[in-house]
Write an enzyme that holds these catalytic residues in place. Structure first.
Site, PDB file in Angstrom:
ATOM      1  N   CYS A 137       0.840  -1.199   0.000  1.00 35.45           N
ATOM      2  CA  CYS A 137       0.000   0.000   0.000  1.00 35.45           C
ATOM      3  C   CYS A 137       0.880   1.257   0.000  1.00 35.45           C
ATOM      4  O   CYS A 137       1.532   1.551  -0.997  1.00 35.45           O
ATOM      5  CB  CYS A 137      -0.974  -0.036   1.177  1.00 35.45           C
ATOM      6  SG  CYS A 137      -2.318   1.165   1.038  1.00 35.45           S
ATOM      7  N   GLU A 144      -1.740  -8.906   4.218  1.00 33.49           N
ATOM      8  CA  GLU A 144      -1.651  -9.354   5.604  1.00 33.49           C
ATOM      9  C   GLU A 144      -3.013  -9.610   6.239  1.00 33.49           C
ATOM     10  O   GLU A 144      -3.102 -10.274   7.287  1.00 33.49           O
ATOM     11  CB  GLU A 144      -0.867  -8.345   6.446  1.00 33.49           C
ATOM     12  CG  GLU A 144      -1.553  -6.998   6.661  1.00 33.49           C
ATOM     13  CD  GLU A 144      -1.242  -5.969   5.588  1.00 33.49           C
ATOM     14  OE1 GLU A 144      -1.267  -4.764   5.892  1.00 33.49           O
ATOM     15  OE2 GLU A 144      -0.982  -6.375   4.432  1.00 33.49           O
ATOM     16  N   SER A 149       2.401 -15.708  33.360  1.00 33.43           N
ATOM     17  CA  SER A 149       2.538 -17.119  33.738  1.00 33.43           C
ATOM     18  C   SER A 149       3.646 -17.789  32.940  1.00 33.43           C
ATOM     19  O   SER A 149       4.466 -18.536  33.489  1.00 33.43           O
ATOM     20  CB  SER A 149       1.212 -17.854  33.517  1.00 33.43           C
ATOM     21  OG  SER A 149       0.205 -17.346  34.359  1.00 33.43           O
ATOM     22  N   ASP A 155       0.712 -14.164  29.780  1.00 35.16           N
ATOM     23  CA  ASP A 155       2.047 -13.607  29.596  1.00 35.16           C
ATOM     24  C   ASP A 155       2.903 -13.744  30.858  1.00 35.16           C
ATOM     25  O   ASP A 155       4.038 -14.235  30.809  1.00 35.16           O
ATOM     26  CB  ASP A 155       1.958 -12.140  29.180  1.00 35.16           C
ATOM     27  CG  ASP A 155       1.198 -11.959  27.880  1.00 35.16           C
ATOM     28  OD1 ASP A 155       1.144 -12.920  27.086  1.00 35.16           O
ATOM     29  OD2 ASP A 155       0.642 -10.868  27.663  1.00 35.16           O
ATOM     30  N   HIS A 169      -3.675  -5.175   0.595  1.00 37.29           N
ATOM     31  CA  HIS A 169      -3.103  -5.615   1.881  1.00 37.29           C
ATOM     32  C   HIS A 169      -3.133  -7.145   1.973  1.00 37.29           C
ATOM     33  O   HIS A 169      -4.153  -7.743   2.332  1.00 37.29           O
ATOM     34  CB  HIS A 169      -3.890  -5.007   3.044  1.00 37.29           C
ATOM     35  CG  HIS A 169      -3.633  -3.549   3.229  1.00 37.29           C
ATOM     36  ND1 HIS A 169      -2.621  -3.069   4.028  1.00 37.29           N
ATOM     37  CD2 HIS A 169      -4.250  -2.465   2.697  1.00 37.29           C
ATOM     38  CE1 HIS A 169      -2.625  -1.737   3.991  1.00 37.29           C
ATOM     39  NE2 HIS A 169      -3.600  -1.349   3.183  1.00 37.29           N
ATOM     40  N   SER A 178       0.360 -12.154  37.528  1.00 33.36           N
ATOM     41  CA  SER A 178      -1.054 -11.786  37.501  1.00 33.36           C
ATOM     42  C   SER A 178      -1.960 -12.991  37.316  1.00 33.36           C
ATOM     43  O   SER A 178      -3.158 -12.923  37.588  1.00 33.36           O
ATOM     44  CB  SER A 178      -1.314 -10.809  36.348  1.00 33.36           C
ATOM     45  OG  SER A 178      -1.155 -11.456  35.096  1.00 33.36           O
ATOM     46  N   GLY A 179      -1.393 -14.103  36.820  1.00 30.34           N
ATOM     47  CA  GLY A 179      -2.213 -15.254  36.485  1.00 30.34           C
ATOM     48  C   GLY A 179      -2.595 -15.290  35.030  1.00 30.34           C
ATOM     49  O   GLY A 179      -3.133 -16.278  34.534  1.00 30.34           O
TER      50      GLY A 179
END
Length: 538
Positions: free
Chosen positions: A86, A183, A241, A239, A181, A235-236
């Protein structure tokens, strides 16, 4: 690392991350950098011996303006293949001697494109063939400007009825430009086109595999940390974890995690985090039950952004206080703060390495100033990975699929799924309703695919509406709260369609919530797509 590399230069498009994800899906390593990196920096990339090709992204800007960004001129003298998408095609044309003009007729959305010239990029790639034998592609366009004159050495590669030059190629130098595009999923052969460029024309090795990445990441962590201590905010979520599991594999007892339970987690989530990390993986985890503090400080606050900021500020305050206590108690110095920062956070925060400048799209709490406040060095073992790669890494580390493939959950937790002020009784009502919804999605099997509806949805949750409605239970009148169910399907979370769940499933969920969660007497289903709605309500 010794992986081949594709370099993506970002001109500010919201789709740039999608380009990178498509390349990574081929198991080829790539990096996104702002378009204004220097010529010297680019030449240094080439000298590393890993650079195999360059992709120029799209942009909201116009190449017809003098103030608009251009690609570093060294891009075209490195001797590696270049693909312009583009705006990337337009700046390639303008910088190499062609011409670009503002178009009288814009193209936004679906288009059918004719391939010309049997170029290496499009050879044998088509969605259908016309009666005249022309290969046609179903593509997605989003442009106003267009190339009106090819640069010297280029030939026509594709066209549409309203865009005479929708693709161009200089096969001798392996330079290609496409006005559409590839993608986005709306371009049917987009994946095939990008694979042709990356694997075929660039000849990049498909050796970026998470199973193999574990050993690389462990070695890097050990080299960075040495024998010093690391603190991580757990945090659980997926990421943090995966970061915790990876760092623990690398340095074992040198890692201590602090789990701040702000009282806005899903049902039994805090206990599940402790069971997984403290008991099963034997990670040192300090749990801080700060729910009463958060609810007290959130009283009277109803504006969504104000709630987010309050929750973020309190989290940092609680974490800092706990970190200071641990530093004072530790026999060995705590030198590092680990965070689950992933690559989209880095890109969106304008923090790409070696950038002279970058446009900040939105800020993220996990690339903020907490390490400086604590006097610690930052350790971010996931900062080069996209979310799907983080999940693959989690599986490679032995984390259970039900944890790794959980739906996304916002940092402020239920704080942004309770509309308006968060009163003390609201979180528990929402927790129980949400748990029923998720349980039924996991149990509900789609006959056509054999998959659960939890697997078939990208994100699903309940939203608490702070309004009451009249109902009837038994022979009595009720006046209780309302929850809305939200389930969406998406490949990139930039756009999303509401999930067409079976009526029988929705009926079962509604019946269970109303019967099992005393205080809720009405359940609704959100049938809004993104855009115009967002996925979360706040």
């Amino acid at each position: 690392m010794d992986h081949d590399k594709i370099l993506i230069l970002d001109f500010g498009s919201q789709l740039t991350q999608l380009i990178a994800r498509r390349v990574r899906e081929m198991h080829v390593y790539c990096e996104v950098h702002p378009c204004d990196v220097s010529d010297d920096w680019l030449r240094a990339q080439l000298q590393e011996g890993r650079l195999k090709g360059v992709i120029l992204s799209g942009s909201h800007a116009s190449t017809t303006l003098e103030s608009t960004d251009r690609a570093p001129q060294a891009v075209f003298t490195l001797g590696v293949p270049v693909l312009g998408i583009c705006y990337g095609m337009q700046t390639m044309a303008a910088q190499l001697g062609g011409a670009v003009q503002g178009g009288e007729q814009r193209e936004f959305g679906y288009a059918e494109l004719r391939a010309h010239g049997h170029t290496a990029l499009l050879k044998d790639i088509a969605d259908f063939t016309t009666e005249q034998g022309h290969g046609m592609l179903k593509v997605w366009m989003s442009h106003g400007d267009k190339v009106t004159e090819l640069p010297p050495g280029f030939k026509l590669m594709a066209s549409t009825p309203s865009c005479a030059i929708a693709g161009m190629a200089d096969e001798a130098r392996h330079f290609y430009g496409v006005q559409f595009h590839p993608e986005v999923t709306h371009t049917a052969q987009g994946r095939a086109l990008l694979q042709r460029f990356v694997l075929g024309i660039c000849g990049a090795r498909a050796d970026w595999v998470m199973q193999d990445h574990v050993a690389e990441a462990v070695a890097r962590i050990r080299a960075q940390v040495g024998d010093q201590q690391v603190l991580l905010g757990l945090s659980g979520g997926v990421d943090s974890s995966v970061a915790a599991a990876l760092i623990h594999k690398a340095i074992g007892e040198q890692l201590t995690c602090v789990f701040v339970d702000h009282g806005l987690l899903r049902l039994h989530e805090g206990d599940m985090v402790m069971a997984m990390f403290a008991e099963k993986l034997q990670v040192k985890v300090v749990r801080v039950n700060a729910g009463p503090l958060f609810l007290r400080e959130l009283a009277g606050i109803s504006e969504p952004e104000a709630k987010r900021k309050t929750i973020g500020r309190l989290f940092i305050d609680v974490f800092k206080a706990e970190a200071e206590k641990l530093k004072a108690q530790s026999a060995r110095e705590i030198a590092f703060l680990a965070q689950g920062t992933i690559y989209p956070d880095v890109i969106e925060s304008g923090a790409s390495k070696n950038a002279k400048k970058a446009v900040t799209i939105k800020s993220h709490h996990n690339v903020g100033g907490l390490p400086e406040q604590l006097g610690l060095e930052l350790l971010e073992p996931l900062r080069d990975l996209f979310k799907d790669e983080v999940r693959e890494l989690g599986i490679a580390l032995g984390l259970p699929p039900e944890m790794v493939y959980r739906h996304p959950f916002p940092g402020p937790g239920l704080g942004v799924r309770i509309l308006g002020e968060i009163k003390p009784e609201y979180p528990d009502l929402l927790r129980r309703a949400d748990a029923i919804f998720i349980e039924e999605l996991r149990n509900g099997i789609d006959a056509a695919s054999g998959k659960s509806w939890y697997e078939l949805t990208s994100q699903a949750f309940a939203v608490f509406l702070p309004v009451k409605s009249v109902g009837v239970m038994g022979d009595g009148r009720t006046y209780d709260y309302v929850v809305a169910l939200r389930a969406v399907q998406t490949s990139d979370f930039m756009t999303a369609d509401w999930a067409e769940l079976p009526y029988s499933l929705l009926k079962r969920v509604s019946s269970r919530i109303i019967n099992e969660v005393r205080g809720i007497n009405r359940v609704t289903y959100d049938v809004s797509s993104k855009p115009p709605a967002t996925i979360e309500w706040e």
